[in-house]
Motif scaffolding. Structure first.
Motif, mmCIF file in Angstrom:
data_model
loop_
_atom_site.group_PDB
_atom_site.id
_atom_site.type_symbol
_atom_site.label_atom_id
_atom_site.label_comp_id
_atom_site.label_asym_id
_atom_site.label_seq_id
_atom_site.Cartn_x
_atom_site.Cartn_y
_atom_site.Cartn_z
ATOM 1 N N GLY A 22 -29.767 39.536 14.714
ATOM 2 C CA GLY A 22 -30.581 38.838 15.712
ATOM 3 C C GLY A 22 -30.339 37.344 15.784
ATOM 4 O O GLY A 22 -30.603 36.718 16.808
ATOM 5 N N ASP A 23 -29.829 36.730 14.687
ATOM 6 C CA ASP A 23 -29.519 35.300 14.741
ATOM 7 C C ASP A 23 -28.299 35.035 15.620
ATOM 8 O O ASP A 23 -28.144 33.949 16.162
ATOM 9 C CB ASP A 23 -29.258 34.748 13.339
ATOM 10 N N TRP A 24 -27.424 36.020 15.728
ATOM 11 C CA TRP A 24 -26.192 35.863 16.509
ATOM 12 C C TRP A 24 -26.277 36.545 17.859
ATOM 13 O O TRP A 24 -25.656 36.105 18.818
ATOM 14 C CB TRP A 24 -25.000 36.464 15.780
ATOM 15 N N ASN A 25 -26.997 37.647 17.926
ATOM 16 C CA ASN A 25 -27.044 38.468 19.137
ATOM 17 C C ASN A 25 -28.444 38.408 19.735
ATOM 18 O O ASN A 25 -29.400 38.898 19.141
ATOM 19 C CB ASN A 25 -26.684 39.922 18.817
ATOM 20 N N TYR A 26 -28.533 37.838 20.903
ATOM 21 C CA TYR A 26 -29.825 37.712 21.553
ATOM 22 C C TYR A 26 -29.626 37.596 23.060
ATOM 23 O O TYR A 26 -28.534 37.338 23.542
ATOM 24 C CB TYR A 26 -30.599 36.502 21.028
ATOM 25 N N THR A 27 -30.715 37.809 23.783
ATOM 26 C CA THR A 27 -30.719 37.680 25.238
ATOM 27 C C THR A 27 -31.769 36.640 25.603
ATOM 28 O O THR A 27 -32.902 36.705 25.125
ATOM 29 C CB THR A 27 -31.068 39.030 25.899
ATOM 30 N N ILE A 28 -31.381 35.691 26.433
ATOM 31 C CA ILE A 28 -32.323 34.698 26.942
ATOM 32 C C ILE A 28 -32.658 35.107 28.375
ATOM 33 O O ILE A 28 -31.780 35.213 29.218
ATOM 34 C CB ILE A 28 -31.728 33.279 26.910
ATOM 35 N N SER A 29 -33.930 35.357 28.626
ATOM 36 C CA SER A 29 -34.389 35.794 29.945
ATOM 37 C C SER A 29 -35.216 34.684 30.593
ATOM 38 O O SER A 29 -35.857 33.901 29.886
ATOM 39 C CB SER A 29 -35.260 37.044 29.812
ATOM 40 N N PRO A 30 -35.211 34.632 31.916
ATOM 41 C CA PRO A 30 -36.034 33.622 32.586
ATOM 42 C C PRO A 30 -37.518 33.942 32.413
ATOM 43 O O PRO A 30 -37.912 35.102 32.209
ATOM 44 C CB PRO A 30 -35.629 33.736 34.055
ATOM 45 N N ILE A 31 -38.322 32.933 32.469
ATOM 46 C CA ILE A 31 -39.769 33.108 32.457
ATOM 47 C C ILE A 31 -40.202 33.109 33.921
ATOM 48 O O ILE A 31 -40.039 32.123 34.626
ATOM 49 C CB ILE A 31 -40.471 31.993 31.667
#
Length: 37
Positions: A22-31
């Motif tokens: 999870g420190d390397w693989n993540y998704t940033i989604s809009p709010i």
């Protein structure tokens, strides 16, 4: 370079960490703001 990001700004980011690394693989989604009535 040299731009400071506050803890409050980092906390406001919508980050969904993946189960594997999870420190390397993540998704940033809009709010998405609520609709204006």
């Amino acid at each position: 370079a040299g731009i400071k990001v506050s803890d409050a700004e980092m906390d406001a980011i919508n980050i969904n960490r993946h189960q594997f690394h999870g420190d390397w693989n993540y998704t940033i989604s809009p709010i998405i703001p609520p609709p204006v009535r």
